[in-house]
Design an enzyme around this catalytic site. Structure first.
Site, PDB file in Angstrom:
ATOM      1  CG  ASP A   1      -2.298   0.349   1.015  1.00 42.96           C
ATOM      2  OD1 ASP A   1      -2.544   1.460   0.524  1.00 42.96           O
ATOM      3  OD2 ASP A   1      -3.179  -0.473   1.329  1.00 42.96           O
TER       4      ASP A   1
ATOM      5  CG  ASP B   1      -5.161   5.321   0.936  1.00 43.46           C
ATOM      6  OD1 ASP B   1      -5.959   4.406   1.165  1.00 43.46           O
ATOM      7  OD2 ASP B   1      -5.229   6.447   1.481  1.00 43.46           O
TER       8      ASP B   1
ATOM      9  CD  GLU C   1      -9.235   3.743  -1.589  1.00 42.52           C
ATOM     10  OE1 GLU C   1     -10.160   3.376  -0.856  1.00 42.52           O
ATOM     11  OE2 GLU C   1      -8.329   4.500  -1.190  1.00 42.52           O
TER      12      GLU C   1
ATOM     13  CG  HIS D   1      -9.014  -2.061   4.306  1.00 49.01           C
ATOM     14  ND1 HIS D   1      -8.801  -2.059   2.939  1.00 49.01           N
ATOM     15  CD2 HIS D   1      -8.682  -0.826   4.740  1.00 49.01           C
ATOM     16  CE1 HIS D   1      -8.348  -0.877   2.575  1.00 49.01           C
ATOM     17  NE2 HIS D   1      -8.260  -0.115   3.644  1.00 49.01           N
ATOM     18  CG  ASP D   2     -11.778   1.112   3.362  1.00 50.50           C
ATOM     19  OD1 ASP D   2     -11.297   1.165   4.511  1.00 50.50           O
ATOM     20  OD2 ASP D   2     -11.177   1.525   2.349  1.00 50.50           O
TER      21      ASP D   2
HETATM   22  C1  NOJ Z   1      -8.802   4.537   1.889  1.00 49.22           C
HETATM   23  C2  NOJ Z   1      -8.414   3.371   2.729  1.00 49.22           C
HETATM   24  O1  NOJ Z   1      -8.824   2.197   2.097  1.00 49.22           O
HETATM   25  C3  NOJ Z   1      -9.049   3.580   4.074  1.00 49.22           C
HETATM   26  O2  NOJ Z   1      -8.937   2.452   4.889  1.00 49.22           O
HETATM   27  C4  NOJ Z   1      -8.423   4.787   4.694  1.00 49.22           C
HETATM   28  O3  NOJ Z   1      -9.068   5.063   5.921  1.00 49.22           O
HETATM   29  C5  NOJ Z   1      -8.539   5.992   3.781  1.00 49.22           C
HETATM   30  N1  NOJ Z   1      -8.201   5.683   2.434  1.00 49.22           N
HETATM   31  C6  NOJ Z   1      -7.633   7.102   4.231  1.00 49.22           C
HETATM   32  O4  NOJ Z   1      -6.298   6.774   3.941  1.00 49.22           O
END
Ligand code: NOJ
Ligand code: CA
Length: 508
Positions: free
Chosen positions: A97, A199, A253, A315-316
């Protein structure tokens, strides 16, 4: 093969939650290394590791205080090197990441930047004066709730944070910032990593005039992110990845529902991201027609020569088995692993792990603590390995509780018809069936509630059909049934009665 990412299945590991090796209740890099046999057997080609960098852990590592190190909680650089060597010995790739939009407020760059208005690093972040009435300069919102501007008493200005106030946004319009960040890529590339998951990467360029975001949001681009200048930065990032042979991989992302805009991040000359994540299915209801439209939309949008990708969990997000229901989850996995494009699996989905309800007092995720209901802990619970205490994840008390039901649902206890067995069969089938990996995609007309498509490669033709509904559906596809999500039938077939939520792959 240079373009390994066309055929590899990517497996995302949230390091805190995979395997603890030193009895502190938190997963670590050595823990991941000890579980490589599992990943080899499963048949994944690459792992993506969520952040393991030194961090105050305000956002569990997405607040980085040193881009070129390993947090002691996760181990050491030597542990990292060992993990990477072992992965490569097994012919697996490592994607790490990279968090370019923001640092931790404790990153030395920010500590300097906030120390005074004339500090040489002041302009490494976005500092602005208040409006005459003392309020923030515009209406930009933090993705975690509230405004995106934090008042700094000491220097009398606001700084920008698109996420937590503890995650100040870097100012990528400053060439020194860009140069320093590109060097952090080189640091890991020199150690041998194969690529990066980037990210919220389209946030790095925003409107230089800081105009308001349209409110409510419209079709037009927001001002707080995705500024068109981001394309030039992506080309320079790509150039760094191309300093290596073979060129290294990037997956960005970017939550962008507009297909044309989404596809633009591959670059006009395919010179930007190797691929922007495609989150379309992740956010869509479990509905055959909706899925077909989204997959058709993606397949058409992907520029010639570029490669699609699909995601059903990370993970989100709420766990796959909870979003669609446990019986639909296998059909969803069959789609993910048989569509044209790189699939990313999220650890534990192969066991059918479900979202866990974490009580307000046990919430760990800062988003959940800041905005009740938004917490992401439920999809981050420990991996379930065996029937030892804490499912074999740790000998100590785990940082998040293990999900109920782990005693039956763990790697060691999964039987021949389990979800894990299905994933193993599916990944094995990909290895011996080029059409499933490289084949052209074409959607097919199908009975109500069914999504069907063909994958064709030279003389090989496959049909994949998934029944999204709760009733039997008959499909006429003469051929050889290679795999059913239920793992209980195979062989020649004229037509198939698909049971509720069943998916099948047929060689035509
Ligand atoms: C996206 C990530 O997937 C998430 O977990 C994170 O909290 C935010 N970006 C901020 O970096
Ligand atoms: Ca540990």
């Amino acid at each position: 093969m240079n373009e390994w990412w066309r055929s590899a299945v990517v497996y995302q590991i949230y390091p805190r939650s995979f395997q603890d090796s030193n009895g502190d209740g938190i997963g670590d890099l050595e823990g991941v290394r000890r579980r490589l046999d599992y990943l080899t057997d499963l048949g994944v080609g690459a792992i993506w590791l969520s952040p393991f960098y030194p961090s105050p852990m305000a956002d569990f590592g997405y607040d980085v205080s040193d881009y070129c190190g390993v947090d002691p909680m996760f181990g050491t650089l030597d542990d990292f090197d060992r993990l990477l060597t072992d992965l490569h010995d097994r012919d697996m790739k490592l994607i790490i990441d990279w968090v370019p939009n923001h640092t931790s407020e404790r990153h030395p760059w920010f500590v300097e930047s906030r120390s005074s208005r004339d500090n040489p690093r002041r302009d490494w972040y976005t500092w602005v004066d208040p409006k005459p009435d003392g309020t923030p300069p515009n209406n930009w919102r933090s993705q975690f709730g509230g405004g995106a501007w934090q008042w700094d008493e000491h220097t009398g200005q606001y700084y920008l944070h698109s996420f937590l106030a503890a995650q100040p946004d870097l100012n990528w319009r400053n060439p020194e910032v860009e140069a320093a960040m590109l060097d952090t890529l080189r640091f890991w590339l020199e150690r041998g990593v194969d690529g990066f998951r980037m990210d919220v990467v389209a946030f790095i360029m925003k409107d230089p005039d800081l105009c308001d975001d349209p409110e409510p949001p419209t079709e037009e681009l927001p001002r707080s992110r995705e500024h068109p200048d981001v394309h030039a930065v992506f080309r320079r990032i790509r150039a760094v990845l191309e300093e290596y042979d073979p060129p290294r991989f990037s997956i960005g992302e970017i939550y962008e529902p507009n297909w044309q805009r989404w596809a633009s991040y591959y670059g006009g000359e395919l010179d930007e991201l190797t691929m922007p994540f495609n989150f379309s299915l992740l956010h869509s209801p479990w509905n055959a027609r909706v899925f077909r439209n989204l997959v058709d939309g993606c397949d058409i949008a992907v520029p010639p020569g570029a490669w699609p990708n699909y995601v059903l969990g990370n993970h989100d997000e709420v766990r796959l088995a909870t979003r669609y229901g446990s019986s639909a989850a296998r059909g969803a996995a069959m789609l993910l692993l048989s569509l044209r494009g790189t699939p990313t699996l999220y650890y534990g989905d192969e066991l059918g792990m479900e979202e866990v309800d974490i009580s307000p007092e046990d919430q760990q995720d800062p988003w959940g603590r800041q905005m009740p209901g938004m917490g992401r802990d439920g999809c981050r619970t420990p991996m379930e390995w065996n029937t030892n205490p804490n499912a074999g994840f740790t000998t100590a008390s785990p940082w998040l509780r293990v999900a109920d039901g782990w005693e039956a649902r763990n790697v060691a206890s999964q039987g021949e018809t389990s979800t894990l067995a299905f994933y193993r069969h599916m990944l094995a089938l990909r290895k011996v069936t080029p059409a499933l990996v490289m084949g052209e995609y074409r959607s097919l007309d199908a009975p109500d509630d069914c999504f069907a498509f063909e994958r064709c490669h030279s003389s090989e033709r496959l049909a994949v059909v998934v029944n999204f509904g709760g009733e039997d559906r008959r499909v006429d596809i003469p051929g050889t049934l290679l795999l059913s999500t239920m793992l209980d039938r195979k062989g020649p077939a004229e037509h198939l009665d698909l049971r509720p939520h069943e998916g099948v792959i047929v060689r035509l």
